[in-house]
Design a protein around this motif. Structure first.
Motif, PDB file in Angstrom:
ATOM      1  N   UNK A 308      63.665  39.226  66.583  1.00 31.85           N
ATOM      2  CA  UNK A 308      63.378  40.393  65.642  1.00 31.85           C
ATOM      3  C   UNK A 308      63.619  39.133  64.031  1.00 31.85           C
ATOM      4  N   UNK A 309      64.846  38.250  63.906  1.00 31.53           N
ATOM      5  CA  UNK A 309      65.220  37.937  62.767  1.00 31.53           C
ATOM      6  C   UNK A 309      64.026  36.750  62.154  1.00 31.53           C
ATOM      7  N   UNK A 310      63.135  36.168  63.548  1.00 31.48           N
ATOM      8  CA  UNK A 310      62.402  35.161  63.379  1.00 31.48           C
ATOM      9  C   UNK A 310      61.466  35.496  62.996  1.00 31.48           C
ATOM     10  N   UNK A 311      61.064  36.573  62.956  1.00 34.45           N
ATOM     11  CA  UNK A 311      59.732  36.517  62.198  1.00 34.45           C
ATOM     12  C   UNK A 311      58.402  35.483  62.661  1.00 34.45           C
ATOM     13  N   UNK A 312      58.282  35.700  64.021  1.00 33.07           N
ATOM     14  CA  UNK A 312      57.392  34.755  64.826  1.00 33.07           C
ATOM     15  C   UNK A 312      55.559  35.442  64.183  1.00 33.07           C
ATOM     16  N   UNK A 313      55.162  36.831  64.625  1.00 33.77           N
ATOM     17  CA  UNK A 313      54.265  37.500  63.768  1.00 33.77           C
ATOM     18  C   UNK A 313      54.169  36.827  63.163  1.00 33.77           C
ATOM     19  N   UNK A 314      54.452  36.908  61.530  1.00 34.08           N
ATOM     20  CA  UNK A 314      54.720  36.867  60.303  1.00 34.08           C
ATOM     21  C   UNK A 314      54.187  35.227  59.782  1.00 34.08           C
ATOM     22  N   UNK A 315      54.477  34.362  60.504  1.00 35.58           N
ATOM     23  CA  UNK A 315      53.942  32.701  60.984  1.00 35.58           C
ATOM     24  C   UNK A 315      53.623  32.406  60.772  1.00 35.58           C
ATOM     25  N   UNK A 316      52.375  33.270  61.995  1.00 28.73           N
ATOM     26  CA  UNK A 316      51.384  33.514  62.691  1.00 28.73           C
ATOM     27  C   UNK A 316      50.920  33.850  61.135  1.00 28.73           C
ATOM     28  N   UNK A 317      50.851  34.709  61.324  1.00 24.69           N
ATOM     29  CA  UNK A 317      49.791  35.677  60.011  1.00 24.69           C
ATOM     30  C   UNK A 317      49.638  34.854  59.345  1.00 24.69           C
ATOM     31  N   UNK A 318      50.846  34.340  58.662  1.00 27.12           N
ATOM     32  CA  UNK A 318      50.857  33.166  56.905  1.00 27.12           C
ATOM     33  C   UNK A 318      49.751  31.419  57.465  1.00 27.12           C
ATOM     34  N   UNK A 319      49.469  31.063  58.732  1.00 33.70           N
ATOM     35  CA  UNK A 319      49.846  30.076  58.830  1.00 33.70           C
ATOM     36  C   UNK A 319      47.484  30.253  59.234  1.00 33.70           C
ATOM     37  N   UNK A 320      47.923  31.388  59.974  1.00 31.06           N
ATOM     38  CA  UNK A 320      45.950  31.895  60.081  1.00 31.06           C
ATOM     39  C   UNK A 320      45.771  32.221  58.911  1.00 31.06           C
ATOM     40  N   UNK A 321      45.493  32.974  57.405  1.00 33.14           N
ATOM     41  CA  UNK A 321      45.102  32.906  56.069  1.00 33.14           C
ATOM     42  C   UNK A 321      44.898  31.223  55.315  1.00 33.14           C
ATOM     43  N   UNK A 322      46.374  31.224  55.090  1.00 36.55           N
ATOM     44  CA  UNK A 322      46.423  29.106  55.012  1.00 36.55           C
ATOM     45  C   UNK A 322      45.446  28.491  55.352  1.00 36.55           C
ATOM     46  N   UNK A 323      45.493  28.700  56.444  1.00 41.79           N
ATOM     47  CA  UNK A 323      44.511  27.527  56.949  1.00 41.79           C
ATOM     48  C   UNK A 323      42.976  27.613  56.545  1.00 41.79           C
ATOM     49  N   UNK A 324      42.756  29.529  56.592  1.00 39.64           N
ATOM     50  CA  UNK A 324      41.101  28.970  56.075  1.00 39.64           C
ATOM     51  C   UNK A 324      41.178  29.500  54.677  1.00 39.64           C
ATOM     52  N   UNK A 325      42.110  29.691  53.994  1.00 37.75           N
ATOM     53  CA  UNK A 325      41.804  29.181  52.317  1.00 37.75           C
ATOM     54  C   UNK A 325      41.882  28.244  52.101  1.00 37.75           C
ATOM     55  N   UNK A 326      43.001  27.192  53.028  1.00 36.60           N
ATOM     56  CA  UNK A 326      42.698  25.512  52.487  1.00 36.60           C
ATOM     57  C   UNK A 326      41.914  24.566  53.691  1.00 36.60           C
ATOM     58  N   UNK A 327      40.719  25.187  54.118  1.00 32.11           N
ATOM     59  CA  UNK A 327      40.206  23.626  55.142  1.00 32.11           C
ATOM     60  C   UNK A 327      40.904  23.289  55.854  1.00 32.11           C
TER      61      UNK A 327
END
Length: 391
Positions: A308-327
């Motif tokens: 729970x402390x690793x927050x894998x779901x949050x990492x995946x969410x951040x990578x998803x929208x940042x990859x979409x933003x920055x090509x």
């Protein structure tokens, strides 16, 4: 142009805080009324068609006549409440979420959303923001606010901090191409393990605050227990007088301190994950991650807290929208057997226990670090999926 969410800290005065609190109550009341009406409507007529957001909005004028205090609320926030209720039902019908629930004023998160109509949401001055019915109030942000604002969501935390989440139109920013790719394996002892044999360490922010948290939780438990003994007895007048926990200032102070520590831990973790994910998106054009079911993995009670402390779901969410933003490109792969297949020759060596961190392939005699080998296999799978999509 892309739509982005910009979160800023706002500082309302007493009058503005009172309006925000009243608007929370109005949106919550409309949600409960509409939900109750739809449930009763379905019970009375099973063949009745489902009401959309437009039909619910047509019921708002009649509801305002019955309850005149609803006219004081921001009008578009009530319309957004109806839209959110309809979306909640759609997710229930698609079996993505459970049945919509009635809202309570004791809920931890409180918010409402307003649409931008006739420039009623805009930056009034350098550090001042104009919001619907709130007027001008001071804000603080680390980034400049774009001119085009679509909507704003006002949020209040348990620690009495207010935030405005602005949905803005911003120019697409593309990071330069590096022609690099990386496979990422999620870990417990380390946060991320890369196919380039680099490990990103985990930071247990909760352990840094554990002693302070323990002290205040003990104080809260003692004060709440003492308050419960005194709730029905007024020692000064020596009469029975019902009281609430909110009447005991020392209990409220302890609750606030516990909430502040939790909020600090969450903010530290969020900042750390933002730094890591932004660095990955800048340095790699293709990022491959494993599609883990963290909910199933947390059934292991020995590892549940660490996972729970690793927050894998949050990492995946951040990578998803940042990859979409920055090509950049993000690929998710099935992690099945990635830790037991040799990344050099493809030999399946069978299942290894979690205690086995290193092993040698019996076919090609290559010595593997368990995590590095899994990351390399994840990258290989991701490259194959990306090639198939291009074709």
């Amino acid at each position: 142009m892309t739509l982005k969410g910009l979160k800023v800290r706002i500082y309302p005065n007493k009058k503005q805080k009172l309006f925000v609190q009243c608007n929370f109550g109005c949106t919550r009341f409309v949600w409960n009324q509409m939900l109750g009406m739809m449930i009763e409507r379905h019970k009375n007529n099973l063949d009745a068609p489902f009401l959309n957001a437009f039909a619910l909005n047509n019921l708002l004028p009649a509801l305002k006549k019955e309850y005149p205090w609803l006219k004081e609320a921001e009008s578009t926030s009530l319309q957004n409440t109806n839209h959110d209720l309809v979306e909640a039902f759609k997710k229930f019908f698609n079996q993505k979420h459970g049945f919509p629930k009635f809202k309570s004023k004791k809920q931890f998160k409180q918010s409402y959303q307003s649409k931008c109509v006739n420039q009623n949401i805009k930056q009034a001055a350098l550090h001042y923001l104009k919001l619907p019915k709130l007027g001008v109030l001071r804000f603080r942000s680390g980034k400049p606010i774009p001119e085009t604002i679509k909507s704003v969501t006002i949020r209040k935390t348990f620690t009495d901090h207010y935030f405005a989440v602005l949905l803005v139109e911003d120019e697409s920013q593309v990071f330069r191409k590096t022609n690099a790719c990386i496979g990422l394996d999620f870990g417990v002892s380390d946060l991320l393990i890369g196919s380039d044999e680099q490990k990103i360490p985990r930071v247990r922010f909760d352990k840094r605050q554990s002693q302070k948290m323990h002290d205040w939780q003990k104080r809260l438990a003692r004060r709440r227990l003492q308050a419960q003994k005194e709730m029905a007895w007024d020692r000064h007048n020596k009469v029975l007088q019902p009281r609430k926990l909110s009447d005991f200032k020392n209990v409220q102070k302890a609750q606030l301190m516990v909430a502040k520590i939790h909020e600090k831990i969450a903010n530290q973790r969020q900042n750390y994950l933002h730094q890591i994910t932004t660095k990955l998106v800048k340095s790699d054009d293709l990022i491959v991650i494993e599609d883990l079911k963290a909910k199933n993995m947390m059934r292991n009670h020995k590892l549940a807290r660490a996972i729970a402390n690793q927050a894998w779901g949050e990492i995946r969410r951040m990578l998803t929208y940042k990859c979409a933003w920055y090509g950049k490109k993000l690929v998710r792969v099935n992690p099945y057997k990635t830790s037991q297949i040799c990344s050099h020759c493809g030999h399946d060596d069978g299942k290894h226990e979690l205690a086995v961190r290193e092993w040698s392939c019996p076919q090609c005699e290559t010595h593997h670090d368990r995590d590095f080998n899994a990351a390399k296999n994840i990258l290989t799978l991701g490259l194959g999926q990306a090639l198939v999509k291009e074709l």
